[in-house]
Motif scaffolding. Structure first.
Motif, PDB file in Angstrom:
ATOM      1  N   VAL A 194       0.873  -1.174   0.000  1.00 32.77           N
ATOM      2  CA  VAL A 194       0.000   0.000   0.000  1.00 32.77           C
ATOM      3  C   VAL A 194       0.911   1.224   0.000  1.00 32.77           C
ATOM      4  CG1 VAL A 194      -1.817   1.264   1.212  1.00 32.77           C
ATOM      5  CG2 VAL A 194      -1.788  -1.245   1.266  1.00 32.77           C
ATOM      6  N   LEU A 195       0.974   1.898  -1.144  1.00 33.98           N
ATOM      7  CA  LEU A 195       1.851   3.061  -1.296  1.00 33.98           C
ATOM      8  C   LEU A 195       1.116   4.341  -0.895  1.00 33.98           C
ATOM      9  CD1 LEU A 195       3.688   2.622  -4.732  1.00 33.98           C
ATOM     10  CD2 LEU A 195       4.647   2.322  -2.441  1.00 33.98           C
ATOM     11  N   GLU A 196       1.814   5.178  -0.142  1.00 29.11           N
ATOM     12  CA  GLU A 196       1.270   6.478   0.236  1.00 29.11           C
ATOM     13  C   GLU A 196       2.194   7.580  -0.264  1.00 29.11           C
ATOM     14  OE1 GLU A 196      -1.625   7.788   2.489  1.00 29.11           O
ATOM     15  OE2 GLU A 196      -2.058   6.282   0.988  1.00 29.11           O
ATOM     16  N   PRO A 197       1.649   8.596  -0.935  1.00 26.31           N
ATOM     17  CA  PRO A 197       2.497   9.682  -1.434  1.00 26.31           C
ATOM     18  C   PRO A 197       3.124  10.505  -0.316  1.00 26.31           C
ATOM     19  CG  PRO A 197       0.178  10.140  -1.857  1.00 26.31           C
ATOM     20  CD  PRO A 197       0.248   8.741  -1.346  1.00 26.31           C
ATOM     21  N   ALA A 198       2.475  10.531   0.859  1.00 31.28           N
ATOM     22  CA  ALA A 198       2.999  11.266   2.006  1.00 31.28           C
ATOM     23  C   ALA A 198       2.418  10.641   3.266  1.00 31.28           C
ATOM     24  CB  ALA A 198       2.646  12.752   1.928  1.00 31.28           C
ATOM     25  N   PHE A 199       3.079  10.864   4.379  1.00 29.32           N
ATOM     26  CA  PHE A 199       2.624  10.275   5.632  1.00 29.32           C
ATOM     27  C   PHE A 199       1.639  11.190   6.345  1.00 29.32           C
ATOM     28  CE2 PHE A 199       3.281   9.936  10.307  1.00 29.32           C
ATOM     29  CZ  PHE A 199       2.632   8.717  10.481  1.00 29.32           C
ATOM     30  N   ASP A 200       0.485  10.647   6.658  1.00 31.52           N
ATOM     31  CA  ASP A 200      -0.510  11.316   7.476  1.00 31.52           C
ATOM     32  C   ASP A 200      -0.960  10.299   8.518  1.00 31.52           C
ATOM     33  OD1 ASP A 200      -3.715  11.685   7.906  1.00 31.52           O
ATOM     34  OD2 ASP A 200      -2.713  13.619   7.730  1.00 31.52           O
ATOM     35  N   ALA A 201      -0.783  10.624   9.797  1.00 33.91           N
ATOM     36  CA  ALA A 201      -0.997   9.642  10.856  1.00 33.91           C
ATOM     37  C   ALA A 201      -2.433   9.128  10.893  1.00 33.91           C
ATOM     38  CB  ALA A 201      -0.605  10.238  12.199  1.00 33.91           C
ATOM     39  N   ALA A 202      -3.404  10.041  10.828  1.00 31.31           N
ATOM     40  CA  ALA A 202      -4.806   9.618  10.893  1.00 31.31           C
ATOM     41  C   ALA A 202      -5.156   8.727   9.710  1.00 31.31           C
ATOM     42  CB  ALA A 202      -5.714  10.840  10.931  1.00 31.31           C
ATOM     43  N   ARG A 203      -4.698   9.107   8.524  1.00 32.93           N
ATOM     44  CA  ARG A 203      -4.975   8.309   7.339  1.00 32.93           C
ATOM     45  C   ARG A 203      -4.293   6.946   7.434  1.00 32.93           C
ATOM     46  NH1 ARG A 203      -6.453   7.906   2.078  1.00 32.93           N
ATOM     47  NH2 ARG A 203      -4.970   6.943   0.646  1.00 32.93           N
ATOM     48  N   ALA A 204      -3.072   6.914   7.963  1.00 34.06           N
ATOM     49  CA  ALA A 204      -2.352   5.650   8.084  1.00 34.06           C
ATOM     50  C   ALA A 204      -3.102   4.670   8.980  1.00 34.06           C
ATOM     51  CB  ALA A 204      -0.946   5.893   8.623  1.00 34.06           C
ATOM     52  N   LEU A 205      -3.652   5.147  10.073  1.00 41.59           N
ATOM     53  CA  LEU A 205      -4.435   4.274  10.953  1.00 41.59           C
ATOM     54  C   LEU A 205      -5.648   3.723  10.218  1.00 41.59           C
ATOM     55  CD1 LEU A 205      -4.325   6.238  14.342  1.00 41.59           C
ATOM     56  CD2 LEU A 205      -3.099   4.131  13.761  1.00 41.59           C
ATOM     57  N   ASP A 206      -6.291   4.575   9.410  1.00 37.63           N
ATOM     58  CA  ASP A 206      -7.448   4.118   8.627  1.00 37.63           C
ATOM     59  C   ASP A 206      -7.031   3.064   7.603  1.00 37.63           C
ATOM     60  OD1 ASP A 206      -9.127   5.816  10.013  1.00 37.63           O
ATOM     61  OD2 ASP A 206      -9.054   7.401   8.497  1.00 37.63           O
ATOM     62  N   LEU A 238       1.607   8.413  15.129  1.00 38.45           N
ATOM     63  CA  LEU A 238       0.485   7.474  15.145  1.00 38.45           C
ATOM     64  C   LEU A 238      -0.057   7.316  16.567  1.00 38.45           C
ATOM     65  CD1 LEU A 238       1.858   4.714  12.738  1.00 38.45           C
ATOM     66  CD2 LEU A 238      -0.115   6.173  12.308  1.00 38.45           C
ATOM     67  N   ALA A 239       0.860   7.181  17.524  1.00 33.01           N
ATOM     68  CA  ALA A 239       0.445   6.980  18.915  1.00 33.01           C
ATOM     69  C   ALA A 239      -0.243   8.210  19.498  1.00 33.01           C
ATOM     70  CB  ALA A 239       1.648   6.591  19.769  1.00 33.01           C
ATOM     71  N   HIS A 240       0.088   9.393  18.964  1.00 33.20           N
ATOM     72  CA  HIS A 240      -0.508  10.642  19.470  1.00 33.20           C
ATOM     73  C   HIS A 240      -1.834  10.980  18.793  1.00 33.20           C
ATOM     74  CE1 HIS A 240       3.328  12.535  21.434  1.00 33.20           C
ATOM     75  NE2 HIS A 240       2.921  11.421  22.017  1.00 33.20           N
ATOM     76  N   GLU A 241      -2.191  10.201  17.773  1.00 28.11           N
ATOM     77  CA  GLU A 241      -3.492  10.428  17.135  1.00 28.11           C
ATOM     78  C   GLU A 241      -4.614  10.119  18.128  1.00 28.11           C
ATOM     79  OE1 GLU A 241      -5.138  11.383  14.190  1.00 28.11           O
ATOM     80  OE2 GLU A 241      -3.234  12.416  14.028  1.00 28.11           O
ATOM     81  N   PRO A 242      -5.646  10.975  18.177  1.00 21.34           N
ATOM     82  CA  PRO A 242      -6.747  10.746  19.123  1.00 21.34           C
ATOM     83  C   PRO A 242      -7.380   9.361  18.989  1.00 21.34           C
ATOM     84  CG  PRO A 242      -6.903  12.935  18.149  1.00 21.34           C
ATOM     85  CD  PRO A 242      -5.812  12.225  17.417  1.00 21.34           C
ATOM     86  N   GLY A 243      -7.376   8.809  17.774  1.00 22.65           N
ATOM     87  CA  GLY A 243      -8.025   7.523  17.574  1.00 22.65           C
ATOM     88  C   GLY A 243      -7.130   6.321  17.766  1.00 22.65           C
ATOM     89  N   PHE A 244      -5.884   6.535  18.199  1.00 21.25           N
ATOM     90  CA  PHE A 244      -4.940   5.423  18.289  1.00 21.25           C
ATOM     91  C   PHE A 244      -5.409   4.337  19.255  1.00 21.25           C
ATOM     92  CE2 PHE A 244      -1.203   3.425  20.351  1.00 21.25           C
ATOM     93  CZ  PHE A 244      -0.634   2.813  19.240  1.00 21.25           C
ATOM     94  N   ALA A 245      -5.919   4.739  20.409  1.00 20.32           N
ATOM     95  CA  ALA A 245      -6.293   3.764  21.442  1.00 20.32           C
ATOM     96  C   ALA A 245      -7.386   2.814  20.982  1.00 20.32           C
ATOM     97  CB  ALA A 245      -6.716   4.492  22.713  1.00 20.32           C
ATOM     98  N   VAL A 246      -8.250   3.283  20.063  1.00 21.29           N
ATOM     99  CA  VAL A 246      -9.373   2.437  19.627  1.00 21.29           C
ATOM    100  C   VAL A 246      -9.216   1.999  18.168  1.00 21.29           C
ATOM    101  CG1 VAL A 246     -10.972   3.438  21.282  1.00 21.29           C
ATOM    102  CG2 VAL A 246     -10.726   4.486  19.005  1.00 21.29           C
ATOM    103  N   ALA A 247      -8.113   2.377  17.521  1.00 26.57           N
ATOM    104  CA  ALA A 247      -7.908   2.004  16.118  1.00 26.57           C
ATOM    105  C   ALA A 247      -7.810   0.489  15.975  1.00 26.57           C
ATOM    106  CB  ALA A 247      -6.640   2.660  15.585  1.00 26.57           C
ATOM    107  N   ASP A 248      -8.336  -0.017  14.878  1.00 32.40           N
ATOM    108  CA  ASP A 248      -8.287  -1.451  14.601  1.00 32.40           C
ATOM    109  C   ASP A 248      -6.907  -1.806  14.048  1.00 32.40           C
ATOM    110  OD1 ASP A 248      -8.602  -4.072  13.927  1.00 32.40           O
ATOM    111  OD2 ASP A 248     -10.168  -3.749  12.419  1.00 32.40           O
ATOM    112  N   LEU A 249      -6.054  -2.352  14.908  1.00 33.55           N
ATOM    113  CA  LEU A 249      -4.714  -2.768  14.520  1.00 33.55           C
ATOM    114  C   LEU A 249      -4.588  -4.293  14.541  1.00 33.55           C
ATOM    115  CD1 LEU A 249      -2.565  -0.202  16.580  1.00 33.55           C
ATOM    116  CD2 LEU A 249      -3.485   0.053  14.272  1.00 33.55           C
TER     117      LEU A 249
END
Length: 495
Positions: A216-228, A248-259
């Motif tokens: 999965v290639l990303e043109p740039a890093f965005d933490a929220a998008r990466a979690l999605d 990634l860890a500082h994203e508000p949704g990190f604790a509940v993100a589906d990893l």
């Protein structure tokens, strides 16, 4: 026989699993057959334009399938790909182009203006332009020890040097990586590192395309998008620098993100802070820490997940096919057993030298060992910990920054008598640059003007975060600037 060349990797995979997805990019899938067809047509087109084995092709582009096709086209032609950082200032881009003398510069639309501002005589074309392609088969003429990548690294003298990485270097580093942190053909790799870094190729992506996995290639890093993306695509493994995992860890949704799909996360570029490591372990993610440098293509040391907790702060042991040792800086003798010294490396992954720079190449080796410039400690179990940097390098957000480059820019200002730059701890980027400046008598230049000068001449991550104006720089009896004293003072100020 030339069995170590990478040009055939894509063709072999396209023949074996043509309909398997090679790349997912912004909502679109590209199969191995489609990617190989694009690379073949581009190779034919580049050959028709006169590119031959031994030439260079430069790129100034975001991460994209077009860039991947360009890589494999160059690999088949025996042409070295020179991926230039889009984070650089135009003057820095111009220097690399003038030094490497590529036959062609391919730029994406978002960096076309930067390419033009570089003002070199190199022909510029748009990457992905279908007119660059042509019909016909192309013979794979590359040889094992032909340059595959020409990656510029910042130098302690202020001028970047072009590290030449051969097909064989990249073959062995991918093989050793696979033997330590194996990729499976069913893996889904999230690629967020920029492709102007050697890690953007040799730490997971190339191995994935060798084995038939999906990237999965990303043109740039965005933490929220990466979690999605991890949840959406069932990402199983990824690579990043510590700042990647911090954001990634500082994203508000990190604790509940589906990893739940993510089985392995590889980190390099700088030591992983212990607290951050524990945060990811608490989410059930295995972390593989490592150490490397461009000249080693880049993999040198690896700390497997099972040792991550027990050996917090360590970079690990050498990869298979890689030898490391500690060298006494004063005597040049190798240190036996536990001890401290400069980390030195040898193996088939180690580069042959710098582009058109015999002096720098000779200085990079001693008795057949690559000198890393980094001080390491080795414990009784054979694990290595990186203790410091002889070359005074600063690592900011995973980017290598050499103070000499910044000091050269500051010294160019007519009001600056002397300048010294050091690295200081930074919560966001790991390290940031702090500048100490001695002004000429009667000058009243301030921080804003010097920052503006640096922004005009340097990439943003190299611009000092703080400036301190001092009457004199502390020096030793030999006249050497005592950067340890400056670093201690800068650390106090940053708090």
């Amino acid at each position: 026989m030339n069995e170590l060349t990478l040009g055939r990797w894509l063709a072999d995979r396209a023949r074996t699993t043509p309909q398997r997805v090679a790349i997912r990019f912004l909502g679109q899938d590209l199969t191995y057959a489609e990617l190989d067809s694009r690379a073949t047509r581009l190779a034919a087109g580049l050959a028709a334009r006169g590119l031959r084995r031994g030439d260079r092709l430069a790129t100034l582009t975001t991460t994209s399938p077009d860039h991947v096709a360009t890589f494999f086209a160059c690999a088949r032609l025996g042409v070295a790909l020179q991926p230039i950082s889009w984070r650089l200032a135009s003057a820095e881009v111009a220097y690399q182009l003038e030094d490497a003398e590529p036959s062609l510069l391919l730029a994406s639309d978002d960096y076309a203006e930067l390419a033009r501002k570089a003002g070199t005589k190199v022909e510029i074309a748009r990457i992905g332009d279908p007119t660059l392609e042509a019909d016909g088969e192309v013979e794979d003429v590359a040889r094992d020890h032909d340059p595959l990548l020409l990656v510029y690294t910042s130098g302690t003298t202020g001028k970047p040097k072009g590290a030449l990485l051969s097909h064989a270097n990249c073959f062995w580093t991918n093989l050793s990586f696979d033997r330590t942190t194996s990729l499976r053909d069913g893996d889904v790799v999230l690629q967020v590192l920029p492709q102007f870094h050697v890690g953007g190729w040799n730490v997971q992506p190339l191995l994935a395309w060798w084995k038939g996995a999906t990237v999965v290639l990303e043109p740039a890093f965005d933490a929220a998008r990466a979690l999605d993306l991890i949840a959406e695509h069932g990402v199983t493994t990824m690579m990043g620098v510590p700042a990647t995992y911090l954001f990634l860890a500082h994203e508000p949704g990190f604790a509940v993100a589906d990893l739940s799909s993510l089985r392995l996360a590889v980190v390099g570029g700088a030591p992983m802070p212990e607290a951050l490591l524990e945060t990811w372990i608490a989410r059930g993610i295995e972390i593989v820490q490592g150490y490397g440098l461009t000249e080693a293509a880049p993999n040198v040391l690896c700390l497997p997940p099972e040792e991550a907790t027990r050996k917090l702060g360590f970079a690990g042991k050498p990869y298979p096919h890689v030898d490391v040792a500690l060298r006494d800086a004063d005597t040049g003798a190798l240190v036996e057993g536990t001890g401290t010294g400069e980390l030195v490396v040898r193996g088939p992954n180690v580069f042959a030298g710098y582009w058109r720079n015999a002096e720098a190449t000779e200085a990079a080796f001693a008795d057949g060992w690559l000198l890393t410039g980094d001080v390491a400690e080795r414990d009784a179990e054979g694990f290595y910990r990186i203790a410091g940097r002889i070359k005074d390098m600063v690592i900011s957000g995973g980017e290598n920054v050499y103070p000499a480059e910044i000091e050269d820019v500051l010294h160019a200002h007519p009001a600056v008598l002397e300048a010294a730059v050091v690295g200081v701890p930074d919560e966001r980027w790991g390290e940031a640059c702090a500048a100490f400046v001695v002004l000429r008598e009667g000058s009243n230049v301030g921080t804003e003007e010097l920052q503006r000068l640096c922004r005009d001449r340097l990439a943003r991550f190299k611009v000092p975060k703080t400036f301190a104006f001092v009457d004199a720089l502390p020096r030793s009896s030999m006249g050497k600037v005592l950067k340890d004293e400056l670093r201690a003072g800068a650390t106090e100020v940053s708090r």
